[in-house]
Design an enzyme around this catalytic site. Sequence first.
Site, PDB file in Angstrom:
ATOM      1  N   LYS B  76       0.848  -1.207   0.000  1.00 57.99           N
ATOM      2  CA  LYS B  76       0.000   0.000   0.000  1.00 57.99           C
ATOM      3  C   LYS B  76       0.878   1.249   0.000  1.00 57.99           C
ATOM      4  O   LYS B  76       1.891   1.296   0.712  1.00 57.99           O
ATOM      5  CB  LYS B  76      -0.911  -0.021   1.230  1.00 57.99           C
ATOM      6  CG  LYS B  76      -1.919   1.131   1.290  1.00 57.99           C
ATOM      7  CD  LYS B  76      -2.835   0.968   2.493  1.00 57.99           C
ATOM      8  CE  LYS B  76      -3.880   2.065   2.594  1.00 57.99           C
ATOM      9  NZ  LYS B  76      -4.804   1.862   3.731  1.00 57.99           N
ATOM     10  N   SER B 146      -9.533   1.788   2.505  1.00 56.24           N
ATOM     11  CA  SER B 146      -8.650   2.617   1.700  1.00 56.24           C
ATOM     12  C   SER B 146      -7.548   1.811   0.991  1.00 56.24           C
ATOM     13  O   SER B 146      -6.874   2.349   0.121  1.00 56.24           O
ATOM     14  CB  SER B 146      -7.997   3.668   2.589  1.00 56.24           C
ATOM     15  OG  SER B 146      -7.195   3.053   3.591  1.00 56.24           O
ATOM     16  N   SER B 170     -10.077  -0.960   6.524  1.00 57.15           N
ATOM     17  CA  SER B 170      -9.479  -0.668   5.214  1.00 57.15           C
ATOM     18  C   SER B 170      -8.741  -1.831   4.571  1.00 57.15           C
ATOM     19  O   SER B 170      -8.353  -1.725   3.409  1.00 57.15           O
ATOM     20  CB  SER B 170      -8.528   0.535   5.323  1.00 57.15           C
ATOM     21  OG  SER B 170      -9.268   1.706   5.483  1.00 57.15           O
TER      22      SER B 170
END
Lengths: 63, 459
Positions: B76, B146, B170
């Site tokens: 990420k 996210s 997330s």
Amino acid sequence: MARRLAPADVALLAELAGLHFPPDDLVPLAAALDAHLEFVAPLLNAELDDTNPSLTHDPRWRD
Amino acid sequence: MIDLGSVTIREVTRLLRLRKLSAVELIEATLRRIDETEPLVHAYVHVAAEQALDAARRADAEAPRSPLHGIPIGIKDVLVTRDAPTQAGSRLLAGFTTSHDATVVRRLREAGAVMIGKQVTHEFACGQDVPPTRNPWNLRHYPGGSSAGGGVSVAVGSALGALGTDAGGSVRKPAAVTATVGLKPTHGRVSGWGTIRAASAPSLDHVGAFTRSVEDAALLLQAVAGYDPADRRSVDEPVPNYLADLDRGVGGMRLGVAPGYFAGAELQSEIGTLVDAAFKELERLGATLVPVELPTFRLTLPAGFVILMTEVAQPHRRWLVERPKDYGDGTRRLLELGSIIPGAHVQAALRACMAMRAEVQAAFRQSRLDAMVTPTLPMTSMALDDMVIDRDLPRLIPFTLPWNLTGLPALSIPCGFTSAGLPAGLQVIGRPFDEPTIFSIGHAYEQATPWHRQRPLVN
């Protein structure tokens, strides 16, 4: 939901927090803060007087 | 040629060990898969092709260090990496580079894994913008956030595993809507050092993992778990062998369900039906479902949002004043709001958080629970055209956020598809540091059902 906060209220809160927000943000932020106040009402009304706040986050359970 | 659309880390590791596949061939196949799928799903911000091929050549030249040796893992774009920029989906961090790796990235490299690229997140992981990533099960639908790129890349096979961060769901949210496995470990189990602070709410944030099977999630956790003195949240608990009890099964286990809490959420009927079927399957496998009451959990959303907003806003104070136009409007206003929330709200939220921890601990003890089970999300992935992010975000996370507030480990596994062909997730929650039990429950369910083997057709 009744509008309780004005853009000037948000500007004052920002000033108290040592910040200055773009003027265009004050109207949507007043609405967002109104919505937030409604959203957190159950939290502020909860019976939590005997509970200490979580200041550290060690997830292990103690007996 | 290997079909990256369907294999797991465990299966690829076997091919690598038998020398039926080299790490270089694997990375070349992964780069081809990225080329095939990226125009449609946009999971990556940066593909580290040359560095990945170099790492694969080194992997081929040495003895395997771990089951992750030579395996391509996506990261990420909020976890810093020494050989690729880290921008947290933000213009403010455009081109930002560092000379070091986040602890989890360093541990992956030490295990022989190959960092294949940086993956899309919302701006500062705040969830207020629509990222370019698309859900491979329906390209008009929300991919989850996210850690949007992580779930999508594992679903389509442009990575075999991915690391994300999870402060309210997330990792588990994208996992549920892409039919992948999503793990949020116990708070303190995996170091968060090297997470961009401006994209993190430290007391709720966890580094987690996306994989295609529960066994792969155990393999990935094995590589990154453990005490890190650089992270003040890290807890010095022994790291068990996460594969040792994987086949334990669920026979005799007591699994808590909290119908009273879930009755208050907007549970879509099709999700309810799929999750009920999953509960029945767990019973058929030998588990007992035990109803528990968690009345304080009604405070999950207000307490969680107060903590999230105030913690993530703090490092933005200077930028909010000096560079307000470098934010998207929604993200800036969320951070501004987080900057002026009264201290009384924060105190109430921190008290609610402690009350929830005490309540769930009592429920586990009094009902002698091994774990709890819930839907991961109350609904399927929404069509992006119908979505109003600031309205819909709280609707998505009532079942994931409690476990960030309590710090308990939580695993999302695929549990079926709606009539529209969109995935649903089952969430398994364990005691602190008892990831082995949630892995054994998830693995038993996986072995008895076909859902985790279904893959989206994206070419």
